[in-house]
Design a protein around this motif. Structure first.
Motif, PDB file in Angstrom:
ATOM      1  N   ILE A   1       0.860  -1.186   0.000  1.00 22.36           N
ATOM      2  CA  ILE A   1       0.000   0.000   0.000  1.00 22.36           C
ATOM      3  C   ILE A   1       0.894   1.233   0.000  1.00 22.36           C
ATOM      4  O   ILE A   1       1.690   1.432   0.917  1.00 22.36           O
ATOM      5  CB  ILE A   1      -0.923   0.026   1.234  1.00 22.36           C
ATOM      6  CG1 ILE A   1      -1.829  -1.213   1.260  1.00 22.36           C
ATOM      7  CG2 ILE A   1      -1.768   1.299   1.240  1.00 22.36           C
ATOM      8  CD1 ILE A   1      -2.708  -1.299   2.501  1.00 22.36           C
ATOM      9  N   GLU A   2       0.750   2.072  -1.024  1.00 22.93           N
ATOM     10  CA  GLU A   2       1.572   3.271  -1.106  1.00 22.93           C
ATOM     11  C   GLU A   2       1.003   4.368  -0.207  1.00 22.93           C
ATOM     12  O   GLU A   2      -0.212   4.561  -0.126  1.00 22.93           O
ATOM     13  CB  GLU A   2       1.647   3.789  -2.543  1.00 22.93           C
ATOM     14  CG  GLU A   2       2.639   4.931  -2.708  1.00 22.93           C
ATOM     15  CD  GLU A   2       2.751   5.429  -4.136  1.00 22.93           C
ATOM     16  OE1 GLU A   2       3.649   6.257  -4.386  1.00 22.93           O
ATOM     17  OE2 GLU A   2       1.939   4.993  -4.989  1.00 22.93           O
ATOM     18  N   VAL A   3       1.891   5.058   0.473  1.00 27.98           N
ATOM     19  CA  VAL A   3       1.524   6.179   1.329  1.00 27.98           C
ATOM     20  C   VAL A   3       2.206   7.433   0.798  1.00 27.98           C
ATOM     21  O   VAL A   3       3.410   7.414   0.502  1.00 27.98           O
ATOM     22  CB  VAL A   3       1.950   5.941   2.790  1.00 27.98           C
ATOM     23  CG1 VAL A   3       1.657   7.159   3.656  1.00 27.98           C
ATOM     24  CG2 VAL A   3       1.252   4.710   3.354  1.00 27.98           C
TER      25      VAL A   3
ATOM     26  N   CYS B   1      -1.097   9.869   4.003  1.00 28.82           N
ATOM     27  CA  CYS B   1      -2.346   9.115   3.830  1.00 28.82           C
ATOM     28  C   CYS B   1      -2.107   8.012   2.811  1.00 28.82           C
ATOM     29  O   CYS B   1      -1.321   8.180   1.870  1.00 28.82           O
ATOM     30  CB  CYS B   1      -3.458  10.058   3.346  1.00 28.82           C
ATOM     31  SG  CYS B   1      -5.039   9.249   3.014  1.00 28.82           S
ATOM     32  N   GLN B   2      -2.777   6.897   2.991  1.00 28.92           N
ATOM     33  CA  GLN B   2      -2.680   5.817   2.019  1.00 28.92           C
ATOM     34  C   GLN B   2      -3.227   6.296   0.678  1.00 28.92           C
ATOM     35  O   GLN B   2      -4.341   6.805   0.596  1.00 28.92           O
ATOM     36  CB  GLN B   2      -3.445   4.597   2.507  1.00 28.92           C
ATOM     37  CG  GLN B   2      -2.841   3.965   3.757  1.00 28.92           C
ATOM     38  CD  GLN B   2      -3.579   2.718   4.210  1.00 28.92           C
ATOM     39  OE1 GLN B   2      -4.373   2.145   3.466  1.00 28.92           O
ATOM     40  NE2 GLN B   2      -3.319   2.288   5.434  1.00 28.92           N
TER      41      GLN B   2
ATOM     42  N   ILE C   1      -5.853  -2.172  -2.871  1.00 27.61           N
ATOM     43  CA  ILE C   1      -4.496  -1.773  -3.237  1.00 27.61           C
ATOM     44  C   ILE C   1      -4.433  -1.423  -4.722  1.00 27.61           C
ATOM     45  O   ILE C   1      -3.745  -0.482  -5.123  1.00 27.61           O
ATOM     46  CB  ILE C   1      -3.502  -2.905  -2.901  1.00 27.61           C
ATOM     47  CG1 ILE C   1      -3.385  -3.061  -1.377  1.00 27.61           C
ATOM     48  CG2 ILE C   1      -2.126  -2.618  -3.511  1.00 27.61           C
ATOM     49  CD1 ILE C   1      -2.581  -4.267  -0.943  1.00 27.61           C
TER      50      ILE C   1
ATOM     51  N   THR D   1       1.742  -5.447   3.057  1.00 28.39           N
ATOM     52  CA  THR D   1       0.489  -5.867   3.692  1.00 28.39           C
ATOM     53  C   THR D   1       0.330  -7.382   3.635  1.00 28.39           C
ATOM     54  O   THR D   1       0.437  -7.990   2.561  1.00 28.39           O
ATOM     55  CB  THR D   1      -0.708  -5.188   2.993  1.00 28.39           C
ATOM     56  OG1 THR D   1      -0.483  -3.777   2.973  1.00 28.39           O
ATOM     57  CG2 THR D   1      -2.005  -5.490   3.736  1.00 28.39           C
TER      58      THR D   1
ATOM     59  N   THR E   1       5.912   2.546   1.219  1.00 29.50           N
ATOM     60  CA  THR E   1       5.139   1.353   0.878  1.00 29.50           C
ATOM     61  C   THR E   1       4.927   0.519   2.132  1.00 29.50           C
ATOM     62  O   THR E   1       5.895   0.148   2.800  1.00 29.50           O
ATOM     63  CB  THR E   1       5.845   0.496  -0.182  1.00 29.50           C
ATOM     64  OG1 THR E   1       6.028   1.276  -1.372  1.00 29.50           O
ATOM     65  CG2 THR E   1       5.003  -0.727  -0.531  1.00 29.50           C
TER      66      THR E   1
END
Length: 309
Positions: A165-167, A241-242, A295, A266, A263
């Motif tokens: 999951i990119e932040v 934030c994601q 995702i 997960t 990243t």
């Protein structure tokens, strides 16, 4: 110590007195009378031949013996709860209780539509959701399935990597209209920044990469990811934030994309003894599919979320 084996009810009352600091508080939590809880504590003290609490005008204070017994009573409570969940799943079809643990942001913003779809498919399934950024111990059966942002290493767990999951840094368009868009990380301290309150080992590991994103520069500090997201949505300032979550709201704008990107690896995990559990198998599969869609930015997930409101 007496020869009588202490009752589980005594340990349960013991735990609640530890948590509330009083007989009355424990009684309210358990739905019992105060004298009943008092008898449970006295019976447990007699059975173990130890003093568990010192009584004072402002409540019950645990003794050293009580503090040493606490982790064993907690483990007993977890085992008892797991026993009930396993028993609830027996019978025809998919039924029973599944206990999940995940972070606040995933539990509040991502899982509800996934779980709603799961419930529609299996109406006899009950979900217990523990929102915590601290991982519950699957080996002690504090939860059946965990969504974790790191790779589980215990051999007794079944683990599946879902993806990354990119932040990124985001702000509401209203904030950017008033204060402008930062062109580089060096400009970030001149903006209103939303961030953490207490440092963790993971946060400390990022400080060298993102020196401008540190606690001293934050105008809003909270360890709750949900609170930080609320501040971003309100136009308070710029915060992490994601990216798939921010993409659901066109008013949230990503800034400094090239300079700030994280990243979150997960994973889904459950105890290997639950492989044969129908209730856990369908829940694990639904979570895996739903999180992969999240995702990947699957628009159908956003539509499900809107329909569920």
């Amino acid at each position: 110590m007496t020869e009588r084996e202490p009752s589980w009810e005594w340990y349960r009352s013991f735990l609640h007195v530890l948590e509330t600091g009083s007989l009355s508080g424990a009684a309210r939590a358990l739905g019992l009378t105060q004298p009943t809880v008092g008898r449970h504590i006295e019976s447990l003290e007699a059975a173990l031949a130890v003093t568990l609490f010192t009584r004072s005008f402002d409540g019950f204070s645990p003794t050293d013996a009580a503090n040493e017994l606490r982790p064993y009573a907690v483990a007993l409570a977890s085992t008892t709860a797991a026993l009930r969940r396993v028993a609830s799943g027996h019978g025809s079809g998919v039924r029973g209780t599944v206990r999940l643990t995940t972070s606040e942001i995933i539990g509040v913003e991502v899982l509800p539509p996934i779980l709603a779809g799961l419930r529609n498919d299996y109406p006899e399934l009950t979900i217990e959701l523990v929102l915590s950024n601290e991982p519950d111990d699957l080996l002690r059966r504090e939860a059946d399935i965990a969504v974790r942002m790191f790779r589980p290493v215990q051999e007794a767990l079944v683990a599946k990597r879902i993806g990354g999951i990119e932040v990124g840094l985001h702000a509401h368009e209203r904030y950017l209209a008033q204060h402008g868009v930062p062109k580089s990380m060096s400009e970030l301290p001149r903006h209103t920044i939303i961030g953490f309150d207490r440092e963790t080992a993971y946060i400390r590991s990022l400080q060298d990469r993102f020196e401008a994103f540190n606690r001293t520069n934050f105008a809003f500090r909270a360890d709750s990811d949900v609170a930080q997201l609320g501040a971003i949505r309100a136009g308070f300032g710029i915060g992490a934030c994601q990216a798939p979550l921010a993409a659901r709201d066109a008013r949230l704008v990503r800034v400094l994309r090239r300079e700030f990107s994280l990243t979150l690896d997960t994973w889904l995990a459950m105890h290997e003894d639950l492989r044969g559990s129908a209730r856990c198998a369908v829940t694990f599969a639904a979570l895996a599919a739903g999180l992969k869609a999240y995702i990947g930015g699957d628009s159908r997930l956003s539509a499900q979320r809107s329909a569920a409101r």
